[in-house]
Design an enzyme around this catalytic site. Structure first.
Site, PDB file in Angstrom:
ATOM      1  N   GLU A  34       0.791  -1.224   0.000  1.00 61.51           N
ATOM      2  CA  GLU A  34       0.000   0.000   0.000  1.00 61.51           C
ATOM      3  C   GLU A  34       0.825   1.277   0.000  1.00 61.51           C
ATOM      4  OE1 GLU A  34      -3.175   0.274  -0.533  1.00 61.51           O
ATOM      5  OE2 GLU A  34      -3.379  -1.892  -0.640  1.00 61.51           O
ATOM      6  N   ASP A  45      -8.361   8.446  -4.402  1.00 58.53           N
ATOM      7  CA  ASP A  45      -8.366   7.106  -4.975  1.00 58.53           C
ATOM      8  C   ASP A  45      -9.794   6.573  -5.025  1.00 58.53           C
ATOM      9  OD1 ASP A  45      -7.215   4.465  -5.639  1.00 58.53           O
ATOM     10  OD2 ASP A  45      -7.799   3.946  -3.600  1.00 58.53           O
ATOM     11  N   LYS A  57      -9.364   4.287   3.916  1.00 60.09           N
ATOM     12  CA  LYS A  57     -10.415   5.246   3.603  1.00 60.09           C
ATOM     13  C   LYS A  57     -11.174   5.585   4.890  1.00 60.09           C
ATOM     14  CE  LYS A  57     -11.065   4.008  -1.205  1.00 60.09           C
ATOM     15  NZ  LYS A  57     -10.627   5.269  -1.760  1.00 60.09           N
ATOM     16  N   GLU A  58     -11.812   6.742   4.917  1.00 65.40           N
ATOM     17  CA  GLU A  58     -12.508   7.174   6.130  1.00 65.40           C
ATOM     18  C   GLU A  58     -13.590   6.179   6.545  1.00 65.40           C
ATOM     19  OE1 GLU A  58     -14.182  11.198   8.241  1.00 65.40           O
ATOM     20  OE2 GLU A  58     -13.987  11.179   6.060  1.00 65.40           O
ATOM     21  N   TYR A  60     -13.613   2.980   6.099  1.00 65.30           N
ATOM     22  CA  TYR A  60     -12.912   1.826   6.676  1.00 65.30           C
ATOM     23  C   TYR A  60     -12.558   2.143   8.126  1.00 65.30           C
ATOM     24  CZ  TYR A  60      -9.363  -1.962   6.729  1.00 65.30           C
ATOM     25  OH  TYR A  60      -8.629  -3.087   6.996  1.00 65.30           O
ATOM     26  N   TRP A  61     -12.017   3.343   8.357  1.00 62.12           N
ATOM     27  CA  TRP A  61     -11.655   3.778   9.708  1.00 62.12           C
ATOM     28  C   TRP A  61     -12.877   3.774  10.619  1.00 62.12           C
ATOM     29  CZ3 TRP A  61     -12.878   8.652  12.048  1.00 62.12           C
ATOM     30  CH2 TRP A  61     -12.219   8.893  13.258  1.00 62.12           C
ATOM     31  N   GLU A  62     -14.017   4.231  10.103  1.00 62.56           N
ATOM     32  CA  GLU A  62     -15.245   4.213  10.894  1.00 62.56           C
ATOM     33  C   GLU A  62     -15.643   2.779  11.231  1.00 62.56           C
ATOM     34  OE1 GLU A  62     -17.919   6.443   8.410  1.00 62.56           O
ATOM     35  OE2 GLU A  62     -17.015   8.364   9.007  1.00 62.56           O
ATOM     36  N   ASP A  63     -15.539   1.877  10.247  1.00 65.15           N
ATOM     37  CA  ASP A  63     -15.887   0.473  10.472  1.00 65.15           C
ATOM     38  C   ASP A  63     -14.952  -0.222  11.450  1.00 65.15           C
ATOM     39  OD1 ASP A  63     -18.120   0.424   8.879  1.00 65.15           O
ATOM     40  OD2 ASP A  63     -17.182  -0.665   7.226  1.00 65.15           O
ATOM     41  N   TYR A  88     -10.882  -4.295  11.806  1.00 62.85           N
ATOM     42  CA  TYR A  88     -11.696  -4.438  10.597  1.00 62.85           C
ATOM     43  C   TYR A  88     -11.731  -5.895  10.156  1.00 62.85           C
ATOM     44  CZ  TYR A  88     -13.555  -3.252   5.991  1.00 62.85           C
ATOM     45  OH  TYR A  88     -14.339  -3.151   4.865  1.00 62.85           O
TER      46      TYR A  88
END
Length: 106
Positions: A34, A45, A57-58, A60-63, A88
């Site tokens: 990455e 992206d 990604k934001e 993903y961070w929230e999840d 995650y």
């Protein structure tokens, strides 16, 4: 080159939950793909920004539970970003017989 984390997001729609832990070696491999395992900041992206070591990604961070003090701060801190990826994966890598290995995580 497509990012591994985009594949993970796609995989989560196909796989159900399973209890698994991603190894440090696997995290390092994903990190190398990455970002060269460097805190490279954010890049636009596929409809949104991807940031940090794992190009998170934001959403993903929230999840992963919103660890750290901020999305970008966590993504650019290896420990926080690694913990986010682990959370995650624990949440989403499926229980439908998927092997708990680095290939599944990627």
């Amino acid at each position: 080159m497509q990012h591994l984390l985009r594949f993970i997001v796609i995989l989560t729609t196909v796989l159900t939950f399973c209890e698994a832990t991603i190894s440090s070696a696997c995290l390092r491999c994903i990190c190398n793909v990455e970002s060269g395992c460097r805190p490279i900041g954010c890049r636009y992206d596929v409809y949104s920004y991807s940031c940090g070591y794992f190009q998170i990604k934001e959403e993903y961070w929230e999840d992963c539970g919103r660890p750290g003090t901020s999305y970008k701060g966590c993504a650019n801190d290896y420990t926080c970003a690694s913990n986010c990826v682990r959370a995650y994966m624990k949440r989403y890598i499926g229980g439908s017989g998927c092997p708990a290995n680095c290939e599944s995580y990627a």
